[in-house]
Design an enzyme around this catalytic site. Structure first.
Site, PDB file in Angstrom:
ATOM      1  CB  THR A 118      -0.882   0.058   1.221  1.00 18.42           C
ATOM      2  OG1 THR A 118      -1.805  -1.043   0.970  1.00 18.42           O
ATOM      3  CG2 THR A 118      -2.075   1.192   1.395  1.00 18.42           C
ATOM      4  CB  THR A 124       0.811  -3.582   6.398  1.00 22.65           C
ATOM      5  OG1 THR A 124      -0.508  -3.633   5.710  1.00 22.65           O
ATOM      6  CG2 THR A 124       1.272  -2.280   6.151  1.00 22.65           C
ATOM      7  CG  ASP A 125      -2.124  -7.334   3.878  1.00 20.72           C
ATOM      8  OD1 ASP A 125      -2.553  -6.640   4.754  1.00 20.72           O
ATOM      9  OD2 ASP A 125      -2.979  -7.588   2.661  1.00 20.72           O
TER      10      ASP A 125
HETATM   11  C1  SIN Z   1      -0.926  -3.139   2.627  1.00 21.11           C
HETATM   12  O1  SIN Z   1       0.083  -2.882   2.375  1.00 21.11           O
HETATM   13  O2  SIN Z   1      -1.332  -2.548   3.906  1.00 21.11           O
HETATM   14  C2  SIN Z   1      -1.976  -4.037   2.387  1.00 21.11           C
HETATM   15  C3  SIN Z   1      -1.693  -4.555   1.025  1.00 21.11           C
HETATM   16  C4  SIN Z   1      -0.255  -5.459   1.042  1.00 21.11           C
HETATM   17  O3  SIN Z   1       0.082  -6.037   2.105  1.00 21.11           O
HETATM   18  O4  SIN Z   1       0.775  -5.279   0.068  1.00 21.11           O
END
Ligand code: SIN
Length: 373
Positions: A58, A136-137
């Site tokens: 993200t 973050t995932d």
């Molecule tokens: C994010 O980055 O918060 C969600 C999507 C991902 O993990 O690539």
């Protein structure tokens, strides 16, 4: 990545740049007034060099059609860095775009590439610190993977964003600025691999994503964060916990040995466990109820596959705490491993590294799971 050798800086570039400065009318300005530029970077040897490895997520995402829809990873690494001018004042940034993906698509191949690049940067005396931008995932898995492979002296920091660039209150720029700041700080040396999000510093071993959308999604439920960044100040709450006992060899090839995670629930039978082994699983991580337990039928299936040499690790779906040996489940009799404080996704990474390093002895594997940092 373009890192000039120190000798080239000293003997070719510095004299050339100094003569440019002396001829420039703007030289009369005070140091404070002057914007940082390439010349400043050359004549200020204290300016640290930071490698930023970009992988997408993200933080590199922007809205596509309406306010709620966006695509992770659609911005190139170089564009992400140049969109945040403040970074250039903090360090000399070298950008190396490794991938442009949503982190749900992180793969063993990319992990391997990343580990080799981080190790090379650790070995490169010009580089002060390493920042990895990441979705973050699955950030906690990549952080944990690197923490187990790199005997880090320099800061290695992962960061990302919960809100894409063009959303209101996007957090990506401030997280990246914090990560680069930390990568230049002496107090960040000899720390474990870290995640920096929302002004907090977490160690790779104990951090996990805990909320679907909140900016304060990262937590270390058993231990808390290891530090905080407050504007220009960096505070570590605890001294370094980098006294790891075991650093694994970087796996020779991807994909890594197959390890499946199986989630426990009411009315669970053993079918998924047997299916996983039929499809080639060398290890199974049980996401158990409570203290790493599961139904009588599932325990029976796990016992059967363990007796055939599949490594069975019991972890918990509760989200915090420890799973210890021989409490509700007889691990000695069943040939099971207890995951200690590792959540299922980290237990999976650790077991893959153990198997890729050809460690098969159950007592040794249990000791490696009990190693906390
Ligand atoms: C994010 O980055 O918060 C969600 C999507 C991902 O993990 O690539």
């Amino acid at each position: 990545m373009n890192i000039l050798p120190r000798s080239l800086f000293q003997f070719l570039i510095i004299p050339m740049e100094l003569s440019l400065i002396l001829l420039s009318p703007s030289y009369a300005k005070t140091e404070k007034d002057k914007p940082m530029n390439d010349i400043d970077r050359v004549i200020r040897p204290e300016k640290k060099q930071v490698l930023v490895l970009t992988t997408g997520g993200t933080i590199a995402g922007s809205a596509t059609t309406d306010e709620l829809e966006y695509k992770a990873g659609n911005t190139k690494g170089e564009d992400l860095i140049s969109s945040i001018p403040a970074l250039q004042n903090m360090a000399k940034i070298h950008v190396d775009p490794v991938a442009q993906i949503g982190s749900q698509d992180m793969s063993d191949t990319i992990l391997l590439k990343l580990a080799k690049k981080v190790q090379a940067a650790e070995n490169n005396p010009s580089i002060s610190g390493i920042v990895i931008t990441h979705g973050t995932d699955t950030m906690e898995e990549t952080a944990f993977f690197l923490d187990k492979l790199i005997n880090s002296k320099k800061p290695i920091i992962l960061t990302g964003a919960m809100r894409p660039t063009n959303f209101i209150s996007s957090d990506g720029a401030s997280n990246l600025v914090n990560a680069v700041k930390l990568a230049t700080r002496p107090e960040a040396y000899h720390q474990p691999v870290m995640i920096v999000m929302n002004d907090m510093i977490y160690d790779a071993h104990s951090v996990q994503k805990s909320h679907t959308t909140s900016l304060q999604t990262f937590q270390s439920p058993n231990t808390g964060p290891i530090g905080i960044i407050n504007n220009d100040h960096v505070y570590f709450y605890r001294t370094s916990s980098n006294a790891r006992k075991h650093i694994y060899a970087i796996p020779e090839k991807a994909p890594f040995p197959r390890v499946e995670i199986i989630y426990s629930h009411i009315q669970m039978d053993g079918d998924l466990i047997h299916d996983a082994v039929k499809r080639g699983a060398k290890g199974i991580i049980l996401t158990g109820v409570g203290d790493g337990n599961t139904s009588t039928q599932a325990i029976q299936a796990l016992k059967e596959v363990a007796s055939k040499g599949v490594i069975v690790v019991r972890s918990s779906r509760t989200g915090s705490g420890f799973v210890n040996r021989n409490v509700e489940v007889n691990d000695d009799a069943n040939k099971f491993i207890a995951a200690a404080d590792l959540n299922p996704q980290k237990a999976r990474i650790l077991l893959q590294l153990i198997l890729a390093n050809k460690i098969n002895e159950l007592d040794t594997i249990q000791q490696l799971f009990y190693e906390m940092n």
